[in-house]
Design a protein around this motif. Structure first.
Motif, PDB file in Angstrom:
ATOM      1  N   ALA A 192       7.431  -3.159  -6.404  1.00 50.16           N
ATOM      2  CA  ALA A 192       6.156  -2.504  -6.119  1.00 50.16           C
ATOM      3  C   ALA A 192       5.161  -3.512  -5.555  1.00 50.16           C
ATOM      4  CB  ALA A 192       5.594  -1.864  -7.389  1.00 50.16           C
ATOM      5  N   SER A 193       4.258  -3.030  -4.714  1.00 47.95           N
ATOM      6  CA  SER A 193       3.172  -3.869  -4.213  1.00 47.95           C
ATOM      7  C   SER A 193       1.866  -3.092  -4.345  1.00 47.95           C
ATOM      8  CB  SER A 193       3.401  -4.251  -2.749  1.00 47.95           C
ATOM      9  OG  SER A 193       3.416  -3.100  -1.919  1.00 47.95           O
ATOM     10  N   VAL A 194       0.781  -3.802  -4.651  1.00 50.83           N
ATOM     11  CA  VAL A 194      -0.508  -3.146  -4.891  1.00 50.83           C
ATOM     12  C   VAL A 194      -1.557  -3.766  -3.974  1.00 50.83           C
ATOM     13  CG1 VAL A 194      -1.079  -4.713  -6.807  1.00 50.83           C
ATOM     14  CG2 VAL A 194      -2.199  -2.481  -6.631  1.00 50.83           C
ATOM     15  N   LYS A 195      -2.412  -2.908  -3.408  1.00 52.29           N
ATOM     16  CA  LYS A 195      -3.506  -3.349  -2.551  1.00 52.29           C
ATOM     17  C   LYS A 195      -4.799  -2.697  -3.038  1.00 52.29           C
ATOM     18  CE  LYS A 195      -0.801  -4.140   1.644  1.00 52.29           C
ATOM     19  NZ  LYS A 195      -0.624  -3.767   3.070  1.00 52.29           N
ATOM     20  N   LEU A 242      -7.095   1.301  -5.778  1.00 52.75           N
ATOM     21  CA  LEU A 242      -5.875   0.500  -5.791  1.00 52.75           C
ATOM     22  C   LEU A 242      -4.712   1.418  -5.412  1.00 52.75           C
ATOM     23  CD1 LEU A 242      -7.922  -0.929  -7.790  1.00 52.75           C
ATOM     24  CD2 LEU A 242      -5.912  -1.999  -8.809  1.00 52.75           C
ATOM     25  N   THR A 243      -3.889   0.969  -4.479  1.00 54.23           N
ATOM     26  CA  THR A 243      -2.758   1.769  -3.987  1.00 54.23           C
ATOM     27  C   THR A 243      -1.463   1.040  -4.267  1.00 54.23           C
ATOM     28  OG1 THR A 243      -4.128   2.713  -2.232  1.00 54.23           O
ATOM     29  CG2 THR A 243      -1.738   2.935  -2.000  1.00 54.23           C
ATOM     30  N   CYS A 244      -0.504   1.749  -4.896  1.00 53.01           N
ATOM     31  CA  CYS A 244       0.800   1.184  -5.224  1.00 53.01           C
ATOM     32  C   CYS A 244       1.810   1.674  -4.192  1.00 53.01           C
ATOM     33  CB  CYS A 244       1.230   1.628  -6.617  1.00 53.01           C
ATOM     34  SG  CYS A 244       2.621   0.674  -7.296  1.00 53.01           S
ATOM     35  N   SER A 245       2.579   0.745  -3.624  1.00 54.01           N
ATOM     36  CA  SER A 245       3.523   1.096  -2.562  1.00 54.01           C
ATOM     37  C   SER A 245       4.941   0.727  -2.980  1.00 54.01           C
ATOM     38  CB  SER A 245       3.146   0.361  -1.270  1.00 54.01           C
ATOM     39  OG  SER A 245       4.114   0.581  -0.272  1.00 54.01           O
ATOM     40  N   MET A 246       5.892   1.654  -2.645  1.00 50.70           N
ATOM     41  CA  MET A 246       7.302   1.422  -2.954  1.00 50.70           C
ATOM     42  C   MET A 246       8.136   1.438  -1.666  1.00 50.70           C
ATOM     43  SD  MET A 246       7.101   1.245  -6.213  1.00 50.70           S
ATOM     44  CE  MET A 246       8.845   1.141  -6.484  1.00 50.70           C
TER      45      MET A 246
END
Length: 507
Positions: free
Chosen positions: A219-222, A237-241
Motif C-alpha cells: 500500500a502507498s499513502v499520499k 489521505l488516499t491509500c493506493s493499491m
C-alpha cells in the motif's frame, strides 16, 4: 430265402437323406470359412453393432445371421425351430432361434430405446478461484464433467501434463483440488480429467487454465494538501493499491500503529481518510493497509506519511494615511502584513466580500469608499487559507470639507499687521494651508465657485501652519481673502473658505 428289392419310394428317400447330409456338411464348411474370414478382418468391436443377450458374449453380426437364415431356408425350407450359428475368435457356436433373442442394442446406446445414437465421451471443464491469486491465499480448482456423477479426477500441471503431486499444501476432495498458502511455484498450466474406473472410461481432458500467483501488493499513502497544515484546514489521505480493486482500508496513527478512530472530523470513504478542521492533536504519522475480507488477505502496510498542524500566521491590516476622518474623493491605501508570507496571495474584503486580490500586500482605494475592511493570505498553489483573518478597519467617508478663514484685525491702522487663520471644520489632521487674495475675475487665475472673481495666491506650495501674517499692513492690503487646505499624494483640496475682508482706515 427271399431277397427284397428296394422299391422306387425307398430309393428316393435314401437319396433325399444323402442330399441333406451333403448340404449340411457344405453349410458347416461355408459357415466356418465365413467365420474365419470375418475374424481375420478384426475384432468384433471394430465391425459395427453386435447383439449381446447378456452383454458378456460376442454374438454373430447381422450379416452372418441373415446369410445363415437365407441358406437354411434354401436347403431346409426355413429354420423356425433350429439353432443358428455364432462365431467367436474363429470358433462356431450354436445359438437359440432369433425369436429367443432380445432386441438388438448398439454398443453405447440406451438399452431401453433401441436404435438410439451412440453417446460421445463427455467434455471436462476446469475453473480456478481466485485467479490470479496472491501469495499465501487458498485456491480451489474445480473439475466438472457435465451433470454425470461417479467420476474420479486426475490433475495435471504444465505442458508435459505431469500428474500433480499432493504435498501437505495440495489436497483433493471430490472434484476439487485445493492449493493452500499459494506460492510462486504453484503457477502454471493446469488440466483435469475424469474417469469411471469400474467402466474403464475417461472423459475428454479439459482445456488448460493458466494459474497466476502474484506477490502481495504494498500500500502507498499520499496526503493532500502536502506540507504543513494550518489549524482549521481539511486534509485528505488516499491509500493506493496499484490497479487492483475490491480492497477495504484500515488506517493507523503514530508509531504504535493504533487504528484511527472515526468521529465527525475523521471520516473514511473508499480509499480516502479525511481530517476536517485539523487541530494540533491530529499531528503524527499515518499508515494505511488494504484487505479483501472475503479472501482473508491483507496487503503489505504502507510507508508512513507525516501530518504537521500549526497555527496560522497573524495578518495585520493598516491604513495609510491613517487619518481619523476620510473625505469624499480622497485616496487611501490598505496594507496587509503577514509573517512568513512567501508564495501567497493577499485578499482584501469589504464587509466580508472579496474586493481585491494581488500578490502585493497593498490595496490602493481611489476614491475611498465606506466599509469594514479586513484581509488574509491564501496559498498560491491551491487557494487554501494561509493566515488568520486580520483586524478590521472601519472606513467612513465624509463629505468634502470646506476651509474656514478668520482675519484679525479686519480694520487696520497704519503699521498694523494682519493675521489670517485657516482651519477645517471637521477635526482632522495632515493639512497644509494655502492663502489667496480675491481679485476681479481674471482669465488664467483660479476662480471661486461662483466664478464672479478670481484668486491670486499669496504663498506657493502651502504651509503647515494654519496662520499667515501680512506685515506691514496698509491700504494696499485692503480687499478680500480666502484660504483652503490640502493633504495627501496626490493632493486632496478642501473647498475654498468664504471670503473675509480687510479694511484700511488710513493712508
Amino acid at each position: 430265402m427271399c431277397s427284397v428289392t428296394p422299391g422306387p419310394s425307398t430309393s428316393v428317400l435314401v437319396g433325399v437323406v444323402v442330399v441333406l447330409v451333403v448340404a449340411g456338411v457344405l453349410l458347416a464348411i461355408l459357415l466356418v470359412l465365413l467365420c474365419r474370414y470375418k475374424n481375420a478382418k478384426g475384432p468384433a468391436s471394430s465391425r459395427g453393432p453386435t447383439w449381446t443377450p447378456n452383454r458378456t458374449k460376442d454374438l454373430p453380426s447381422a450379416e452372418l445371421m441373415m446369410l445363415s437364415i437365407h441358406i437354411c431356408s434354401m436347403i431346409f425350407g426355413g429354420c423356425p425351430s433350429g439353432f443358428l450359428v455364432s462365431c467367436n475368435a474363429g470358433s462356431l457356436f450354436l445359438l437359440p432361434p432369433l425369436s429367443w433373442l432380445p432386441p438388438p442394442v448398439p454398443m453405447g446406446g440406451d438399452p431401453y430405446q433401441p436404435g438410439s445414437p451412440p453417446m460421445s465421451l463427455p467434455e471436462t471443464t476446469l475453473t480456478i478461484t481466485p485467479n490470479p491469486a496472491y501469495t499465501g491465499e487458498t485456491v480451489s480448482l474445480t473439475c466438472s464433467v457435465g451433470s454425470d456423477s461417479g467420476w474420479s479426477f486426475t490433475w495435471y500441471k504444465d505442458k508435459k501434463k505431469k500428474v500433480v503431486t499432493l504435498p501437505s499444501r495440495h489436497t483433493t476432495t471430490g472434484a476439487t483440488f485445493t492449493i493452500s498458502r499459494a506460492a510462486e511455484s504453484d503457477q502454471g498450466l493446469y488440466w483435469c480429467q475424469g474417469e469411471i474406473q469400474s467402466r474403464s472410461i475417461s472423459s475428454i481432458i479439459s482445456d488448460p487454465v493458466t494459474f497466476i500467483v502474484k506477490a502481495l501488493p504494498t500500500a502507498s499513502v499520499k496526503a493532500s494538501p502536502r506540507g504543513p497544515l494550518y489549524s482549521g484546514e481539511t486534509v485528505t489521505l488516499t491509500c493506493s493499491m496499484g490497479s487492483d480493486s475490491g480492497w477495504r482500508y484500515t488506517w493507523y496513527k503514530d508509531k504504535k500503529k493504533k487504528v484511527v478512530t472515526l468521529s465527525s472530523r475523521h471520516t473514511t470513504k473508499g480509499a480516502t481518510f479525511t481530517i476536517s478542521r485539523a487541530a494540533e492533536s491530529d499531528q503524527g504519522l499515518y499508515w494505511c493497509q488494504g484487505e479483501i475480507q472475503s479472501r482473508s488477505i491483507s496487503s503489505i502496510i504502507s510507508d508512513p506519511v507525516t501530518i504537521t498542524v500549526k497555527e496560522r500566521p497573524v495578518a495585520v491590516l493598516t491604513l495609510q494615511p491613517n487619518w481619523p476622518q476620510i473625505f469624499s474623493g480622497e485616496t487611501v491605501t490598505l496594507s496587509c502584513d503577514i509573517q512568513g508570507g512567501e508564495e501567497i496571495e493577499y485578499v482584501f474584503y469589504n464587509s466580508g466580500k472579496s474586493v481585491y486580490t494581488n500578490t502585493e500586500p497593498e490595496y490602493r482605494i481611489s476614491p475611498a469608499k465606506n466599509g469594514l475592511y479586513t484581509c488574509e493570505g491564501l496559498q498560491k498553489t491551491n487557494g487554501l487559507k494561509h493566515s488568520q483573518t486580520s483586524n478590521a478597519i472601519q472606513l467612513t467617508v465624509l463629505d468634502k470639507p470646506q476651509a474656514v478663514l478668520s482675519v484679525s484685525p479686519q480694520w487696520l491702522n497704519p503699521g498694523d499687521s494682519v493675521t489670517l487663520s485657516c482651519g477645517v471644520k471637521e477635526s482632522s489632521t495632515g493639512w497644509r494651508f494655502f492663502w489667496y487674495r480675491t481679485v476681479p475675475y481674471t482669465a488664467g487665475l483660479l476662480s471661486l465657485s461662483d466664478t464672479s472673481s478670481s484668486v491670486e495666491p499669496l504663498s506657493g506650495n502651502g504651509i503647515s501652519e494654519d496662520s499667515y501674517t501680512l506685515i506691514p499692513a496698509g491700504p494696499s492690503h485692503t480687499g478680500g481673502y480666502v484660504c483652503r487646505a490640502g493633504r495627501g499624494d496626490p493632493v486632496y483640496d478642501t473647498l475654498y473658505s468664504e471670503p473675509q475682508f480687510v479694511w484700511s482706515g488710513g493712508n
